[in-house]
Each structure stands twice: as structure tokens, then as C-alpha cells.
Scaffold this motif. Structure first.
Motif, PDB file in Angstrom:
ATOM      1  N   THR A  32       0.849  -1.191   0.000  1.00 36.22           N
ATOM      2  CA  THR A  32       0.000   0.000   0.000  1.00 36.22           C
ATOM      3  C   THR A  32       0.883   1.239   0.000  1.00 36.22           C
ATOM      4  O   THR A  32       1.774   1.381   0.832  1.00 36.22           O
ATOM      5  CB  THR A  32      -0.931   0.019   1.228  1.00 36.22           C
ATOM      6  N   ARG A  33       0.634   2.106  -0.947  1.00 40.90           N
ATOM      7  CA  ARG A  33       1.431   3.332  -1.065  1.00 40.90           C
ATOM      8  C   ARG A  33       0.624   4.592  -0.744  1.00 40.90           C
ATOM      9  O   ARG A  33       1.189   5.600  -0.361  1.00 40.90           O
ATOM     10  CB  ARG A  33       2.019   3.442  -2.488  1.00 40.90           C
ATOM     11  N   VAL A  34      -0.698   4.525  -0.954  1.00 44.16           N
ATOM     12  CA  VAL A  34      -1.555   5.687  -0.729  1.00 44.16           C
ATOM     13  C   VAL A  34      -2.823   5.242  -0.019  1.00 44.16           C
ATOM     14  O   VAL A  34      -3.451   4.257  -0.417  1.00 44.16           O
ATOM     15  CB  VAL A  34      -1.920   6.383  -2.059  1.00 44.16           C
ATOM     16  N   VAL A  35      -3.181   5.972   1.026  1.00 38.24           N
ATOM     17  CA  VAL A  35      -4.511   5.858   1.626  1.00 38.24           C
ATOM     18  C   VAL A  35      -5.221   7.163   1.317  1.00 38.24           C
ATOM     19  O   VAL A  35      -4.827   8.233   1.786  1.00 38.24           O
ATOM     20  CB  VAL A  35      -4.429   5.605   3.139  1.00 38.24           C
ATOM     21  N   TRP A  36      -6.267   7.072   0.494  1.00 40.22           N
ATOM     22  CA  TRP A  36      -6.964   8.256  -0.024  1.00 40.22           C
ATOM     23  C   TRP A  36      -8.226   8.484   0.789  1.00 40.22           C
ATOM     24  O   TRP A  36      -9.154   7.676   0.762  1.00 40.22           O
ATOM     25  CB  TRP A  36      -7.297   8.059  -1.499  1.00 40.22           C
ATOM     26  N   THR A  37      -8.263   9.603   1.511  1.00 36.88           N
ATOM     27  CA  THR A  37      -9.423   9.926   2.324  1.00 36.88           C
ATOM     28  C   THR A  37     -10.171  11.109   1.711  1.00 36.88           C
ATOM     29  O   THR A  37      -9.634  11.852   0.892  1.00 36.88           O
ATOM     30  CB  THR A  37      -9.012  10.294   3.756  1.00 36.88           C
ATOM     31  N   GLU A  38     -11.406  11.254   2.152  1.00 37.04           N
ATOM     32  CA  GLU A  38     -12.219  12.397   1.731  1.00 37.04           C
ATOM     33  C   GLU A  38     -13.192  12.687   2.863  1.00 37.04           C
ATOM     34  O   GLU A  38     -13.998  11.830   3.222  1.00 37.04           O
ATOM     35  CB  GLU A  38     -12.979  12.072   0.449  1.00 37.04           C
ATOM     36  N   THR A  39     -13.071  13.861   3.461  1.00 30.09           N
ATOM     37  CA  THR A  39     -13.914  14.163   4.610  1.00 30.09           C
ATOM     38  C   THR A  39     -14.208  15.650   4.677  1.00 30.09           C
ATOM     39  O   THR A  39     -13.267  16.441   4.589  1.00 30.09           O
ATOM     40  CB  THR A  39     -13.255  13.655   5.916  1.00 30.09           C
ATOM     41  N   PRO A  40     -15.466  16.055   4.759  1.00 32.90           N
ATOM     42  CA  PRO A  40     -16.677  15.239   4.643  1.00 32.90           C
ATOM     43  C   PRO A  40     -16.759  14.570   3.262  1.00 32.90           C
ATOM     44  O   PRO A  40     -16.289  15.123   2.268  1.00 32.90           O
ATOM     45  CB  PRO A  40     -17.808  16.243   4.832  1.00 32.90           C
ATOM     46  N   SER A  41     -17.382  13.393   3.244  1.00 36.21           N
ATOM     47  CA  SER A  41     -17.421  12.634   2.000  1.00 36.21           C
ATOM     48  C   SER A  41     -18.556  13.112   1.105  1.00 36.21           C
ATOM     49  O   SER A  41     -19.510  13.764   1.557  1.00 36.21           O
ATOM     50  CB  SER A  41     -17.574  11.142   2.294  1.00 36.21           C
ATOM     51  N   ASN A  42     -18.448  12.780  -0.150  1.00 39.50           N
ATOM     52  CA  ASN A  42     -19.367  13.227  -1.189  1.00 39.50           C
ATOM     53  C   ASN A  42     -20.158  12.041  -1.724  1.00 39.50           C
ATOM     54  O   ASN A  42     -19.556  11.167  -2.358  1.00 39.50           O
ATOM     55  CB  ASN A  42     -18.540  13.878  -2.309  1.00 39.50           C
ATOM     56  N   PRO A  43     -21.473  11.947  -1.515  1.00 37.06           N
ATOM     57  CA  PRO A  43     -22.386  12.985  -1.020  1.00 37.06           C
ATOM     58  C   PRO A  43     -22.961  12.694   0.370  1.00 37.06           C
ATOM     59  O   PRO A  43     -23.878  13.375   0.795  1.00 37.06           O
ATOM     60  CB  PRO A  43     -23.508  12.922  -2.049  1.00 37.06           C
ATOM     61  N   MET A  44     -22.441  11.679   1.089  1.00 39.69           N
ATOM     62  CA  MET A  44     -23.065  11.252   2.334  1.00 39.69           C
ATOM     63  C   MET A  44     -22.553  12.003   3.561  1.00 39.69           C
ATOM     64  O   MET A  44     -23.062  11.802   4.655  1.00 39.69           O
ATOM     65  CB  MET A  44     -22.865   9.739   2.524  1.00 39.69           C
ATOM     66  N   LEU A  45     -21.539  12.851   3.386  1.00 37.53           N
ATOM     67  CA  LEU A  45     -20.992  13.664   4.465  1.00 37.53           C
ATOM     68  C   LEU A  45     -20.569  12.827   5.671  1.00 37.53           C
ATOM     69  O   LEU A  45     -20.791  13.176   6.826  1.00 37.53           O
ATOM     70  CB  LEU A  45     -21.977  14.767   4.876  1.00 37.53           C
ATOM     71  N   ARG A  46     -19.926  11.702   5.390  1.00 38.92           N
ATOM     72  CA  ARG A  46     -19.311  10.921   6.454  1.00 38.92           C
ATOM     73  C   ARG A  46     -17.988  11.572   6.840  1.00 38.92           C
ATOM     74  O   ARG A  46     -17.324  12.191   6.010  1.00 38.92           O
ATOM     75  CB  ARG A  46     -19.105   9.473   6.020  1.00 38.92           C
ATOM     76  N   ILE A  47     -17.580  11.414   8.080  1.00 32.38           N
ATOM     77  CA  ILE A  47     -16.394  12.064   8.604  1.00 32.38           C
ATOM     78  C   ILE A  47     -15.328  11.022   8.929  1.00 32.38           C
ATOM     79  O   ILE A  47     -15.592  10.042   9.640  1.00 32.38           O
ATOM     80  CB  ILE A  47     -16.724  12.882   9.869  1.00 32.38           C
ATOM     81  N   THR A  48     -14.128  11.233   8.402  1.00 31.85           N
ATOM     82  CA  THR A  48     -12.988  10.348   8.642  1.00 31.85           C
ATOM     83  C   THR A  48     -12.087  10.953   9.709  1.00 31.85           C
ATOM     84  O   THR A  48     -11.801  12.153   9.679  1.00 31.85           O
ATOM     85  CB  THR A  48     -12.174  10.152   7.349  1.00 31.85           C
TER      86      THR A  48
END
Length: 375
Positions: free
Chosen positions: A136-152
Motif C-alpha cells: 500500500t502506497r496511498v490511503v486516499w481519504t475524503e472528509t466530509p465525504s461526497n455525497p453522504m458527508l461521512r467524517i474520517t
């Protein structure tokens, strides 16, 4: 320095030749040499560098607290260039509910090239831990997420990534550096679609990567940026710089209105669910309150019924433009499942809402009449 001041200082770069407070747009694609064939300055060809792009990149690095930044022609171009910096056989862990275009890049472009990837629920740290491998070289996060607005939990996920020598990337488009500083929370790279809040006027396409360190990866991305030419035009850079000047005040006003809209929606009998991290009912309200300066101006609402009811509701609104994108000064509403297509995982009764700068009570009145018409 307060962010409001920083945003203005980072974009306030008077022209040294004329003293113009607002620097000019350098449209030239090429730069002259003297009789000895020496360049008169640091610029050779606009694909490699340009005064407007250089100014924007310095500003972006300053806003996110990074060492260096690179600007691109779109958010997708920024994501693609980062993945191009990897090698065949490398592995990526990505949020299952990330912006649909990012896993589409991995599946349709980079998986045939040799990258592997695993989708995970980024809110479940055990799920993230299981998905991380030695390659594993990249852990790609997105917060708030699109479109459910989950928080990491960015610090926790970054720690998991670093345990195997991977980097943690955060798509910070929805939060922007006004609301969230991923590099200070352990992330290594921040990605932005500058099309959205950073430009803020729905009139320019752009993307960016900001690196915590000017390391080997950053230098490789810089090389790929120049070689591939997926760069923004000088005028595009100038427009984003203009937008950054008002970023903080725009986001604060939009966030205040978004909170009022979310609280109204959650009380209406025709609404099934409201996804907004500023509501105490949000499952990650505590984490969002700790990690973000404020919950932002994006929310999603699920209308009771299915797609027909959601589309009927959206069609009866008068102050919300029915359009893709977000982060502009005008309020937008979008039936996300229609945009994502037949393979979407988004609930068909969900509408994504980008709150603009209209008066809050006008927006609420518009939403109320459209919802009441469904009864």
C-alpha cells in the motif's frame, strides 16, 4: 496569523514592474532570451511554469501549511497525476464513498496499468487496517465525504498509513483550508478541486495538490505536471487567486445559512434524513466538531419516497439551480444518483445541496413550499 489575513497576504502580490496592486495576467506561452541565449528570468515555457501559476501555487501552499503546491487544470487532473507518480503493482486504499470520479480513475485508467485498490469504510478504522498491505502506497481519504458527508478521523487513518510507509492523502475540497487543515492532522498531501470553494464563482476549472514536505514524491509530481501539461491557464490561476481573497467570508456566511437550512429540513415531515455534520444527530458530530473549524456549507437530504419524489421536489424549487458542482455563491441542488449513473451507490431519494450566499430565510421558504407540495 488569522486565516482571513493569511488569505489576503498570500494573494496580495503587487506587480514589481508597475506596482499594480492586482498583478496582471501573463498570457504568454513562451519567454524571450537575450543575445547570449540566456533567459531573462525563471520562465521558459508556460507548460513548465508561468508567473500566475507560480503565484497561485505559493498561495495554496501557504493556506494549507504545506511546503509546496502544484496547480492543475482540474481536480481530476490533480488526482490522476498523483496516481501516475505511483508504480505498477502499488496498492491504494480509498474511501468507498469518495467522489465517484476518483475510484473511476483507478478502475478505468490505473487498474489496467497495474495499480490495485481496495474500497473501505473510512469511518471504520478496523476496516482500514485490514485493507492496508505491505505494498500500500496511498490511503486516499475524503472528509466530509461526497455525497453522504461521512467524517474520517484523519489523524488515526494517517497513523495507519504511516505504519506501512504509505502516505495519507485527503481530498479537502468540501472543507477547504478555512474549515480543516489535514496536514496538521497527520496527512501528507491535500487535494483540492479549486473549481469549487477556492474559486467560488462557478467560472473556472482547476485542481491542486499541496505537500507537507518537498520530498521525492512532490518532486516527481512536479515533473509529471510539466511533462503531461495538465496545467491551468494563466487566466484560470488569476481567477482562483481572486476567489481566495473572499474565501473565508464566503464560507462563514454559507456555513451559517447551511446550519439553518439543515435544522429546518430535519424537522419537516416529508424529509427522511438530513446528512450534515453540524447536526448533533450526525453520527460523527463529535469528531467533526474536533477536527473541523465548522461543519461547512454542504448537506444532503433524503426525501421520503424514491427518485420520483426527490426529482419532483427539486423541480419545484425556484431559488436553487439544478446543476452539478458546488461551492459557488449561488445555491445548487443535484440528484446525485442521476449524475453518477446506473452503478451508483447513492440513495435514489438523495439530493445534494450546495448552499450559496442567498438570504437564509428565502432559501428556507423555497424549500418549505416545495416540500409542502409533496404532501
Amino acid at each position: 496569523m488569522h486565516f482571513d489575513t493569511l488569505a489576503l497576504q498570500a494573494t496580495h502580490q503587487p506587480d514589481p514592474a508597475t506596482g499594480a496592486v492586482i498583478p496582471p495576467i501573463y498570457l504568454s506561452t513562451t519567454f524571450a532570451r537575450n543575445e547570449a541565449y540566456d533567459l531573462s528570468g525563471p520562465y521558459l515555457y508556460s507548460r513548465a511554469n508561468n508567473p500566475n501559476r507560480e503565484a497561485l501555487e505559493k498561495a495554496l501552499a501557504a493556506l494549507d501549511g504545506g511546503a509546496v503546491a502544484m496547480a492543475f487544470g482540474s481536480g481530476q487532473a490533480a488526482a490522476m497525476t498523483l496516481f501516475q507518480a505511483l508504480r505498477p503493482g502499488d496498492h491504494v486504499v480509498i474511501a468507498a464513498d469518495a467522489y465517484y470520479g476518483t475510484p473511476a480513475l483507478l478502475e478505468q485508467v490505473f487498474h489496467p496499468w497495474g495499480l490495485t485498490y481496495t474500497k473501505v469504510d473510512m469511518t471504520d478504522l478496523a476496516d482500514v487496517r485490514r485493507a492496508i498491505h505491505e505494498n500500500t502506497r496511498v490511503v486516499w481519504t475524503e472528509t466530509p465525504s461526497n455525497p453522504m458527508l461521512r467524517i474520517t478521523d484523519l489523524q488515526a487513518v494517517a497513523d495507519l498509513a504511516h505504519s506501512v510507509g504509505a502516505i495519507c492523502v485527503c481530498d479537502n475540497t468540501w472543507a477547504t483550508p478555512v474549515l480543516q487543515q489535514p496536514l496538521s492532522l497527520g496527512c501528507d498531501v491535500v487535494m483540492h478541486s479549486t473549481t469549487k470553494y477556492l474559486s467560488g464563482h462557478s467560472d473556472v476549472l482547476g485542481g491542486a495538490l499541496v505537500f507537507r514536505q518537498d520530498d521525492e514524491l512532490a518532486q516527481r509530481v512536479r515533473l509529471l505536471q510539466s511533462l503531461s501539461g495538465a496545467v491551468p491557464a494563466p487566466f484560470d490561476c488569476w481567477l482562483v487567486m481572486r476567489g481566495i481573497k473572499t474565501l473565508a467570508v464566503r464560507i462563514r456566511a454559507q456555513t451559517e445559512t447551511a446550519g439553518q437550512v439543515a435544522r429546518f429540513l430535519q424537522t419537516h415531515p416529508q424529509v427522511e434524513a438530513v446528512h450534515y455534520p453540524g447536526l448533533e444527530s450526525h453520527p460523527s458530530f463529535v469528531l467533526a466538531s474536533r477536527q473541523m473549524q465548522s461543519p461547512g456549507a454542504m448537506l444532503s437530504v433524503q426525501i421520503k419516497g424514491g427518485a420520483p419524489e426527490a426529482l419532483l421536489f427539486a423541480g419545484r424549487l425556484t431559488l436553487f439551480a439544478r446543476a452539478t458542482s458546488l461551492g459557488g455563491v449561488e445555491s445548487l441542488i443535484e440528484h446525485r444518483a442521476s449524475v453518477e449513473g446506473p452503478n451508483t451507490a447513492t440513495p435514489v431519494n438523495l439530493l445534494r445541496v450546495s448552499i450559496g450566499l442567498e438570504y437564509a430565510q428565502d432559501l428556507i421558504a423555497d424549500l418549505a413550499q416545495a416540500l409542502d407540495s409533496l404532501a
